[in-house]
Design a protein around this motif. Structure first.
Motif, short mmCIF file in Angstrom:
data_model
loop_
_atom_site.label_atom_id
_atom_site.label_comp_id
_atom_site.label_asym_id
_atom_site.label_seq_id
_atom_site.Cartn_x
_atom_site.Cartn_y
_atom_site.Cartn_z
N ARG A 1 29.12 25.57 -34.49
CA ARG A 1 27.92 25.07 -33.82
C ARG A 1 27.04 24.31 -34.80
O ARG A 1 26.54 23.21 -34.49
N ALA A 2 26.83 24.87 -35.98
CA ALA A 2 26.01 24.20 -36.99
C ALA A 2 26.65 22.89 -37.43
O ALA A 2 25.96 21.89 -37.66
N LYS A 3 27.96 22.88 -37.52
CA LYS A 3 28.68 21.68 -37.94
C LYS A 3 28.50 20.55 -36.93
O LYS A 3 28.25 19.39 -37.30
N ALA A 4 28.63 20.88 -35.65
CA ALA A 4 28.47 19.86 -34.60
C ALA A 4 27.05 19.31 -34.60
O ALA A 4 26.83 18.10 -34.44
N GLN A 5 26.06 20.18 -34.76
CA GLN A 5 24.68 19.73 -34.80
C GLN A 5 24.43 18.82 -36.00
O GLN A 5 23.80 17.76 -35.88
N ALA A 6 24.94 19.22 -37.16
CA ALA A 6 24.73 18.43 -38.37
C ALA A 6 25.37 17.05 -38.27
O ALA A 6 24.88 16.08 -38.87
N ALA A 7 26.46 16.96 -37.51
CA ALA A 7 27.16 15.68 -37.35
C ALA A 7 26.56 14.82 -36.25
O ALA A 7 27.03 13.70 -36.01
N GLY A 8 25.57 15.35 -35.55
CA GLY A 8 24.91 14.58 -34.49
C GLY A 8 25.63 14.55 -33.17
O GLY A 8 25.36 13.69 -32.33
N VAL A 9 26.57 15.50 -32.96
CA VAL A 9 27.32 15.52 -31.69
C VAL A 9 27.11 16.84 -30.96
O VAL A 9 27.89 17.21 -30.08
N GLY A 10 26.07 17.58 -31.32
CA GLY A 10 25.80 18.86 -30.70
C GLY A 10 25.63 18.78 -29.19
O GLY A 10 25.93 19.74 -28.47
N ASP A 11 25.16 17.62 -28.69
CA ASP A 11 24.96 17.48 -27.25
C ASP A 11 26.27 17.28 -26.50
O ASP A 11 26.31 17.37 -25.28
N ARG A 12 27.35 16.99 -27.24
CA ARG A 12 28.65 16.79 -26.58
C ARG A 12 29.65 17.91 -26.87
O ARG A 12 30.80 17.83 -26.45
N VAL A 13 29.22 18.93 -27.62
CA VAL A 13 30.10 20.05 -27.97
C VAL A 13 29.45 21.35 -27.55
O VAL A 13 28.38 21.72 -28.04
N ASP A 14 30.09 22.06 -26.63
CA ASP A 14 29.62 23.36 -26.17
C ASP A 14 30.63 24.40 -26.66
O ASP A 14 31.80 24.38 -26.24
N ILE A 15 30.20 25.29 -27.57
CA ILE A 15 31.11 26.30 -28.13
C ILE A 15 30.68 27.66 -27.62
O ILE A 15 29.50 28.04 -27.71
N GLU A 16 31.64 28.42 -27.13
CA GLU A 16 31.35 29.68 -26.44
C GLU A 16 32.21 30.80 -27.00
O GLU A 16 33.37 30.59 -27.35
N LEU A 17 31.62 31.99 -27.10
CA LEU A 17 32.38 33.17 -27.48
C LEU A 17 33.04 33.71 -26.21
O LEU A 17 32.38 34.31 -25.36
N ALA A 18 34.33 33.45 -26.06
CA ALA A 18 35.01 33.81 -24.82
C ALA A 18 36.50 33.93 -25.03
O ALA A 18 37.08 33.30 -25.92
N ASP A 19 37.13 34.74 -24.20
CA ASP A 19 38.58 34.90 -24.17
C ASP A 19 39.18 33.81 -23.29
O ASP A 19 38.57 33.41 -22.29
N TYR A 20 40.37 33.35 -23.66
CA TYR A 20 41.00 32.28 -22.88
C TYR A 20 41.24 32.66 -21.43
O TYR A 20 41.30 31.81 -20.54
N ARG A 21 41.35 33.97 -21.16
CA ARG A 21 41.61 34.42 -19.79
C ARG A 21 40.41 34.29 -18.87
O ARG A 21 40.52 34.48 -17.66
N THR A 22 39.24 33.96 -19.45
CA THR A 22 38.03 33.83 -18.64
C THR A 22 37.68 32.38 -18.35
O THR A 22 36.64 32.11 -17.74
N VAL A 23 38.52 31.44 -18.77
CA VAL A 23 38.23 30.01 -18.61
C VAL A 23 38.13 29.63 -17.14
O VAL A 23 38.96 30.05 -16.32
N ARG A 24 37.13 28.83 -16.81
CA ARG A 24 36.96 28.29 -15.46
C ARG A 24 36.73 26.78 -15.56
O ARG A 24 36.32 26.28 -16.59
N GLY A 25 36.95 26.07 -14.47
CA GLY A 25 36.72 24.64 -14.46
C GLY A 25 37.99 23.88 -14.76
O GLY A 25 39.03 24.44 -15.11
N THR A 26 37.93 22.54 -14.61
CA THR A 26 39.09 21.69 -14.88
C THR A 26 38.72 20.62 -15.89
O THR A 26 37.58 20.19 -15.99
N TYR A 27 39.76 20.17 -16.63
CA TYR A 27 39.57 19.27 -17.76
C TYR A 27 40.66 18.21 -17.77
O TYR A 27 41.74 18.39 -17.20
N ASP A 28 40.35 17.13 -18.45
CA ASP A 28 41.35 16.07 -18.63
C ASP A 28 42.39 16.46 -19.67
O ASP A 28 43.54 16.04 -19.60
N ALA A 29 41.95 17.22 -20.66
CA ALA A 29 42.85 17.62 -21.74
C ALA A 29 42.51 19.04 -22.18
O ALA A 29 41.33 19.42 -22.21
N VAL A 30 43.56 19.80 -22.51
CA VAL A 30 43.40 21.12 -23.11
C VAL A 30 44.13 21.09 -24.45
O VAL A 30 45.31 20.73 -24.50
#
Length: 422
Positions: A246-275
């Motif tokens: 999270r700190a790395k993304a903020q420092a690079a100026g892309v914090g608004d485009r990177v959402d990092i979450e503490l979560a297990d892969y089995r809890t993933v919801r939603g659809t994406y263009d790429a995994v």
């Protein structure tokens, strides 16, 4: 009777009880002579030199000064540990300082190349009855996966920084010339970026692409995806990595485009263009591979694409060892399991994905691990200041060189695998 190991290595018996004490059970004592006979038989068939106490040298290359060598300082505890717990004992004996090697990766590679012939067939059939099975407490279920991850990835960001490159990328790089000598820091960073960029290209990641990353690491892939204009949702079970990324993304100026979450892969919801998922599948466990690939499939929009970087082993070896408790499980990756290409393909297809391109990168991983091991060995003072004692340092040298030897021999490989959603 259990006795205390007597070597030049300082061992804390409370922190490292199975290293500090030589096995003294009836099983260990009874198996000692058999283990010694098997060890002597094995090394005579391998292109190595083994120096025994009192100056005796054995091995299939006993008279070749250029062959990988192993120096056994204390034979009796060494073979007793092997007799008691097989390869776990082999590794614990190294941690205790009962044997050494100046070319550890080459030595392990020689053992790995002859692994199918080292143990006689009748004894192989007794393996499941003799060796321990993986403990239930480390089975990579939803309840256990976070603690498994914490035991490795949450050791210390500062510790990992002693040997990783400046991008803090903890997975195989992709070198143009993987067979060349040691990689300097600039080469390693460039090769890590080449690996990441190939995955992003395969995943068709570009402006406004919605990307799911399973396994954040220290955030370099998410950062580079965001720099392409993608929106990234990255998940991890490591609190240390979460804070760093999270700190790395903020420092690079892309914090608004990177959402990092503490979560297990089995809890993933939603659809994406790429995994995208880099060397996280090894923590999934073979029994949960269908769940993992179903997660990939359900997370992809129609026409979406998944790219997985996975460490693999030959299918027959995976079947033979799938329930075995190993030194790596005990000391490095609790609950982990290496799949084969065959099981990955069949499970992916069963989940509804179409298999695409495959890139083998095993020799690149060998070179990556060599660079890490060199940096780690040079950081003794820093590691000691961080509170990591001599046994820990020997443990990580053994782990890094053991892994390097596996890739050099071809016993292990690593692949980038592309899957398409219909």
């Amino acid at each position: 009777m259990t006795t205390l190991a007597n070597t030049s290595v300082t061992i804390d018996p409370i922190r490292w009880p199975d290293v500090a004490y030589i096995p003294g059970s009836v099983k260990a004592v009874a198996a000692q002579r058999v283990a010694q006979s098997l060890f002597f038989r094995a090394v005579q068939r391998l292109p190595i030199r083994v120096h025994l106490p009192a100056g005796r040298v054995i091995g299939g290359a006993a008279h070749d000064p250029h062959a990988p060598e192993m120096t056994v300082h204390q034979l009796r505890p060494f073979v007793r540990r092997i007799g008691d717990s097989g390869l776990i004992g082999f590794g614990e004996s190294y941690l205790a300082g009962e044997w050494d090697s100046s070319r550890l990766a080459d030595l392990i590679a020689a053992f790995a190349q002859g692994v199918d012939d080292l143990v006689p067939a009748p004894l192989k059939r007794l393996r499941s009855a003799y060796l321990r099975r993986q403990p239930t407490a480390t089975r990579p279920s939803t309840e256990n996966s976070r603690s498994n991850v914490e035991k490795h990835y949450d050791l210390s960001n500062d510790m990992f920084a002693t040997f990783l490159d400046e991008s803090m990328t903890y997975s195989s790089a992709l070198f143009d010339s993987p067979d060349e000598g040691p990689a300097d820091p600039a080469e390693l960073v460039a090769a890590q970026h080449a690996k990441i960029d190939r995955m992003l290209d395969e995943g068709r990641v570009g402006p406004d692409t919605r990307v799911l990353e399973i396994g954040t690491g220290w955030g370099e892939l998410a950062l580079r995806a965001a720099q392409r204009g993608a929106r990234v949702h990255s998940i991890t079970l490591s609190r240390e990595q979460l804070a760093w990324a999270r700190a790395k993304a903020q420092a690079a100026g892309v914090g608004d485009r990177v959402d990092i979450e503490l979560a297990d892969y089995r809890t993933v919801r939603g659809t994406y263009d790429a995994v995208l998922s880099v060397e996280m599948i090894e923590a999934v466990g073979l029994e949960f591979l269908p769940t993992y690939f179903s997660t990939l499939r359900s997370a992809l929009r129609p026409g979406g694409r998944a790219v997985v970087q996975a460490i693999t082993m030959p299918h027959h070896r995976m079947l033979e060892t799938r329930n075995t408790y190993t030194w790596i499980h005990k000391y490095i990756f609790p609950g982990g399991a290496l799949p084969s290409l065959e099981i990955l393909e069949s499970t992916a297809v069963a989940s509804g994905l179409r298999t695409g391109s495959t890139l083998s990168m095993g020799q690149s991983y060998a070179r990556t691990l060599d660079a890490w091991a060199e940096r780690f060995a040079a950081a003794t003072d820093r590691l000691e200041s961080l509170g990591f004692d001599e046994v820990f340092r020997r443990m990580w040298v053994f782990y890094l060189r053991y892994s390097e030897g596996g890739f050099r021999s071809g016993y292990l490989d690593v692949h980038q695998l592309t899957y398409d959603a219909p």
